[in-house]
Design a protein around this motif. Sequence first.
Motif, PDB file in Angstrom:
ATOM      1  N   ARG A 370       0.906  -1.417  -0.083  1.00 27.05           N
ATOM      2  CA  ARG A 370      -0.017   0.054  -0.070  1.00 27.05           C
ATOM      3  C   ARG A 370       0.669   1.231   0.143  1.00 27.05           C
ATOM      4  O   ARG A 370       0.591   2.318  -0.734  1.00 27.05           O
ATOM      5  CB  ARG A 370      -0.912  -0.199   1.149  1.00 27.05           C
ATOM      6  CG  ARG A 370      -1.635   1.238   1.437  1.00 27.05           C
ATOM      7  CD  ARG A 370      -3.070   0.947   1.029  1.00 27.05           C
ATOM      8  NE  ARG A 370      -3.892   2.245   1.085  1.00 27.05           N
ATOM      9  CZ  ARG A 370      -4.380   2.413   2.210  1.00 27.05           C
ATOM     10  NH1 ARG A 370      -4.489   1.589   3.318  1.00 27.05           N
ATOM     11  NH2 ARG A 370      -5.141   3.636   2.370  1.00 27.05           N
ATOM     12  N   ASN A 371       1.820   1.166   0.916  1.00 22.17           N
ATOM     13  CA  ASN A 371       2.889   2.333   0.851  1.00 22.17           C
ATOM     14  C   ASN A 371       3.593   2.553  -0.542  1.00 22.17           C
ATOM     15  O   ASN A 371       3.536   3.811  -0.981  1.00 22.17           O
ATOM     16  CB  ASN A 371       4.063   2.211   1.987  1.00 22.17           C
ATOM     17  CG  ASN A 371       4.940   3.378   1.918  1.00 22.17           C
ATOM     18  OD1 ASN A 371       6.181   3.389   1.761  1.00 22.17           O
ATOM     19  ND2 ASN A 371       4.436   4.375   2.852  1.00 22.17           N
ATOM     20  N   ARG A 374       1.215   4.283  -3.051  1.00 19.28           N
ATOM     21  CA  ARG A 374       0.972   5.667  -2.707  1.00 19.28           C
ATOM     22  C   ARG A 374       1.746   6.478  -3.079  1.00 19.28           C
ATOM     23  O   ARG A 374       1.712   7.718  -2.929  1.00 19.28           O
ATOM     24  CB  ARG A 374       0.479   5.827  -1.228  1.00 19.28           C
ATOM     25  CG  ARG A 374      -0.923   5.306  -0.715  1.00 19.28           C
ATOM     26  CD  ARG A 374      -1.025   5.084   0.776  1.00 19.28           C
ATOM     27  NE  ARG A 374      -0.765   6.318   1.491  1.00 19.28           N
ATOM     28  CZ  ARG A 374      -1.671   7.048   2.088  1.00 19.28           C
ATOM     29  NH1 ARG A 374      -2.890   6.455   1.869  1.00 19.28           N
ATOM     30  NH2 ARG A 374      -1.564   8.126   2.936  1.00 19.28           N
ATOM     31  N   SER A 375       3.180   5.999  -3.218  1.00 22.86           N
ATOM     32  CA  SER A 375       4.261   6.729  -3.452  1.00 22.86           C
ATOM     33  C   SER A 375       4.594   6.667  -5.145  1.00 22.86           C
ATOM     34  O   SER A 375       5.490   7.522  -5.521  1.00 22.86           O
ATOM     35  CB  SER A 375       5.448   6.094  -2.936  1.00 22.86           C
ATOM     36  OG  SER A 375       5.581   4.784  -3.378  1.00 22.86           O
ATOM     37  N   HIS A 377       2.443   7.106  -9.228  1.00 22.88           N
ATOM     38  CA  HIS A 377       1.331   7.872  -9.934  1.00 22.88           C
ATOM     39  C   HIS A 377       0.842   6.752 -11.112  1.00 22.88           C
ATOM     40  O   HIS A 377       0.209   7.238 -11.837  1.00 22.88           O
ATOM     41  CB  HIS A 377       1.547   9.187 -10.371  1.00 22.88           C
ATOM     42  CG  HIS A 377       1.882  10.183  -9.307  1.00 22.88           C
ATOM     43  ND1 HIS A 377       1.011  10.620  -8.567  1.00 22.88           N
ATOM     44  CD2 HIS A 377       3.033  10.931  -9.002  1.00 22.88           C
ATOM     45  CE1 HIS A 377       1.628  11.309  -7.443  1.00 22.88           C
ATOM     46  NE2 HIS A 377       2.893  11.700  -7.975  1.00 22.88           N
ATOM     47  N   GLU A 410     -10.214   2.848   2.518  1.00 17.70           N
ATOM     48  CA  GLU A 410      -9.116   3.650   1.624  1.00 17.70           C
ATOM     49  C   GLU A 410      -8.227   2.913   0.803  1.00 17.70           C
ATOM     50  O   GLU A 410      -7.885   3.331  -0.021  1.00 17.70           O
ATOM     51  CB  GLU A 410      -8.339   4.431   2.860  1.00 17.70           C
ATOM     52  CG  GLU A 410      -9.107   5.329   3.566  1.00 17.70           C
ATOM     53  CD  GLU A 410      -9.843   4.521   4.853  1.00 17.70           C
ATOM     54  OE1 GLU A 410     -10.215   5.554   5.868  1.00 17.70           O
ATOM     55  OE2 GLU A 410      -9.631   3.319   4.960  1.00 17.70           O
ATOM     56  N   ASP A 414      -7.583   3.491  -3.096  1.00 19.53           N
ATOM     57  CA  ASP A 414      -6.230   3.670  -3.840  1.00 19.53           C
ATOM     58  C   ASP A 414      -5.975   2.925  -4.807  1.00 19.53           C
ATOM     59  O   ASP A 414      -5.390   3.179  -5.819  1.00 19.53           O
ATOM     60  CB  ASP A 414      -5.105   3.447  -2.680  1.00 19.53           C
ATOM     61  CG  ASP A 414      -4.916   4.526  -1.604  1.00 19.53           C
ATOM     62  OD1 ASP A 414      -5.386   5.580  -1.718  1.00 19.53           O
ATOM     63  OD2 ASP A 414      -4.362   4.339  -0.482  1.00 19.53           O
ATOM     64  N   HIS A 418      -5.568   3.695  -8.952  1.00 16.52           N
ATOM     65  CA  HIS A 418      -4.137   3.400  -9.572  1.00 16.52           C
ATOM     66  C   HIS A 418      -4.575   2.336 -10.718  1.00 16.52           C
ATOM     67  O   HIS A 418      -3.564   1.721 -11.322  1.00 16.52           O
ATOM     68  CB  HIS A 418      -3.294   2.742  -8.832  1.00 16.52           C
ATOM     69  CG  HIS A 418      -2.573   3.803  -7.838  1.00 16.52           C
ATOM     70  ND1 HIS A 418      -3.122   4.382  -6.743  1.00 16.52           N
ATOM     71  CD2 HIS A 418      -1.243   4.345  -8.159  1.00 16.52           C
ATOM     72  CE1 HIS A 418      -2.112   5.522  -6.401  1.00 16.52           C
ATOM     73  NE2 HIS A 418      -1.163   5.399  -7.066  1.00 16.52           N
ATOM     74  N   TYR A 640       2.190   5.434   6.804  1.00 11.66           N
ATOM     75  CA  TYR A 640       2.812   6.604   6.144  1.00 11.66           C
ATOM     76  C   TYR A 640       4.357   6.149   5.926  1.00 11.66           C
ATOM     77  O   TYR A 640       5.065   6.493   4.799  1.00 11.66           O
ATOM     78  CB  TYR A 640       3.083   7.912   6.548  1.00 11.66           C
ATOM     79  CG  TYR A 640       1.447   8.551   6.627  1.00 11.66           C
ATOM     80  CD1 TYR A 640       1.072   9.234   5.735  1.00 11.66           C
ATOM     81  CD2 TYR A 640       0.977   8.564   8.075  1.00 11.66           C
ATOM     82  CE1 TYR A 640      -0.232   9.927   5.854  1.00 11.66           C
ATOM     83  CE2 TYR A 640      -0.460   9.115   8.028  1.00 11.66           C
ATOM     84  CZ  TYR A 640      -1.119   9.767   7.176  1.00 11.66           C
ATOM     85  OH  TYR A 640      -2.118  10.295   7.010  1.00 11.66           O
ATOM     86  N   SER A 696      -2.382  13.775   8.296  1.00 13.99           N
ATOM     87  CA  SER A 696      -2.477  13.446   6.818  1.00 13.99           C
ATOM     88  C   SER A 696      -2.275  14.771   6.067  1.00 13.99           C
ATOM     89  O   SER A 696      -1.484  14.440   4.960  1.00 13.99           O
ATOM     90  CB  SER A 696      -3.877  12.971   6.243  1.00 13.99           C
ATOM     91  OG  SER A 696      -4.951  13.926   6.691  1.00 13.99           O
TER      92      SER A 696
END
Length: 793
Positions: A370-371, A374-375, A377, A410, A414, A418, A640, A696
């Motif tokens: 997941r991390n 999120r990093s 695009h 969430e 995500d 993506h 995070y 956040s």
Amino acid sequence: MKNENGQSYFRAVAFAIPLISFSVLSFEIILTRIFSIMLSYHFVFAVISFALLGLGIGGMSLKLWRRISRGTEISGAAALFALLISVSVFAIINLPIYENSFFVDFRLWIYIALSTLPFFFAGLALAAIFEKFAGKSSVLYGLDLIGATLGVLASVFLLNTFGGVKSAFIVAVVAALGAMVISLAENFKSLLKYAGIALVLIFFVFFANRFSTRVPVAMDFNKDMYRMLKNPGEKAEIIDSKWSAFGRTDLVRSSATPNEMILFVDGAAGTVMYNLDSLLSNDKQQMHLRNHFGLFFPFYSLKESEKDNALIIGAGGGRDVVVALLGGVKKITAVEVNPDLVDLVKKYEKFNGGIYTKKPNVQVVVQEGRNYLRSIHKKYDLIMLSIPITKSSRSMEGFALTENFLFTVEAIQDYLDHLTTEGRIVIVAHNGAEIYRLISLALTAFEKKNISQPDAMKHIYTIGSGMMPTIVIKNQPFDSLTSEARHVISHRLGFDKGNLFFPFIPQLTIQPSERLGIDSEWRMFDQILVYISEGKLNLDQLVQGAPLDIKPTTDDSPFFYKFEQGLPKPFGIFSAFIVIVLMLLAVPFVAASKPDGTRLAFLEPFVRFPQMKIFLLLFFSLGTGFMMIEIALFQKLTLYIGQPIFTLTVLLTSLLLGTGFGSLSSSLIKKRLAIVLSIASVLVSATILVYGIFLSNIFAASAADPKIIAAALLFPLGFLSGYPFPLSVRLLKQQQLEKYTGWMWGVNGIASVTGSILAMIIGIKIGFAYALLSGALLYAIIAALSLSLKRSR
């Protein structure tokens, strides 16, 4: 003989206390890793929580210990702490109770007793130090926390280098060194004292070189490796292992399946590593994988333009990568959180065909899935997750799982964000309960995109072959023609059992018939899913009527694998524990107000000194509040930072180091201790409220490394948190109540365990944001108590 209250003795204690604290925290982390191999994660939480109670109980037993130790209460307790680290670890891994069915029901309490003993004597030693030098508690507490910080960093290095058992013995040697320093300063020649220290050193050397240090996997429902090794038909053996702070990763080979090996993390969640060359040359093996593993099912109907790239989260031993290769995916990104697992797959590249090393279209990323997502695009045609669960803890408190943030509302958002326009998420689950929860996550995620539940079901289909059902969630709705084609394929291949559902296909019902051999009504699709798609049932009704807990999980309460209604198994005991603690806390307020209150010795101080009641609440609130904030904030920051080991080291190091420096700086405060204590507590409370509201936004607004941001947030919070405890101890000294320091140390220790349990209970029931808020509220109460303490002086 040197004066024990003199500077030489204080210097010895000041040198020894970081060594003892180093050993306490290192041993806690190492013990968590050892028990994570042996037991299920909820039992790990129970063992560690009860063991840490030993610190508080030790502090409260100081008066009794002083009578027994006869002037060597600090060095004697420290020596026994060091010795019992060795003895307890040796007993834990060697007692023949881990696979004896006779002991299954009460072995947990044996492990708790063995784990508690070292912490009990550590609590005695530390409480004795703070009581003897109450006026210098700011310096001592600062050194204590700096030692704990070094313990966090060292535990990661030790586990990576020596594994769990040998690391525990090295920690015992460090603790023994602390005991020896104090002993030399005391100048006593107690045989027991020196014998205990010598035994630790001799026992460490003897054990490390003469005995196996392998931690056994216990007979446990969640420990797949135990069942495989004990199955005579498998003829399985461990051929390689790798220890680290992440856990222990074992590679198991079975003569029953020579063309595959199984990788286990902490004895659970086996992930297959295929002999790729054998698989590719054997049509029968390929067909079995294609037709019996739900992850491959979507490939039967995908166009070439829908297979440009795939993201695999929890790649494990490479089975999902093999599926994607067989499905014709052009570019594969395989993300795996466990670096040891990736290293072992790379090490055995001759067996697996270089699945992680020789395939030009396969990129392997060692990061939490997941991390990682999120990093970046980038968008994918496929996001694939196949049973990515270790059922093993990665947190210091022993309950938070590695996979917690992979399956939340969430997280689904995500994943959808993506995906390419025609992209889809494919998740292989364990059972029907997980499918229902995944449905609840998907419906909630689509609702946040203003898509109604019946319309959202047009984006979803589910299949099952009796085991490991699969759910597919598409960015755009499926159409009726392709849905019908998939439906036909599911019947042809046998993926039409259990939680079967395809949108646009009408339900088929067959009534009981003796002629057809059907003795009960048969439905082709899962009727619950059909009702949701028709608008006859909504998610709230499903959740309320379900016998299991299938409500949507969120990042604030990310316990996907908790299906029990109410609290998980160990929390029933812990809820009773909290009730008992609160009742005991109330006893001095009720009984001490009665004329015969002094008949009980432990109530006598509360009758003679009314401010002792305030101190009692103060130290209890400090322990509870600090741990609630730590557990809740760490859980939220994990999202995070991502990598569990980085989370543990960065967060604990930053917070403890900040607290240590805060405590040292509090030594500069000479007057108005209660006012400074109140101000510091208010600032802690305010800081937590700010973090809770803007956390956040802070991470979203900064381009810096999340680990640096987290450290920058935690250090000042720790600095402020470093003031209340030592100032409270100094207030005891100021009011000539320092002889009760050990008792208050014990109260604070028990409150710390209470705080960690409360944080988890609140996090499970309503979310960690509320646990954080509760911690902030407790610090506001501490501020009020300190002011009332000033007035009561």
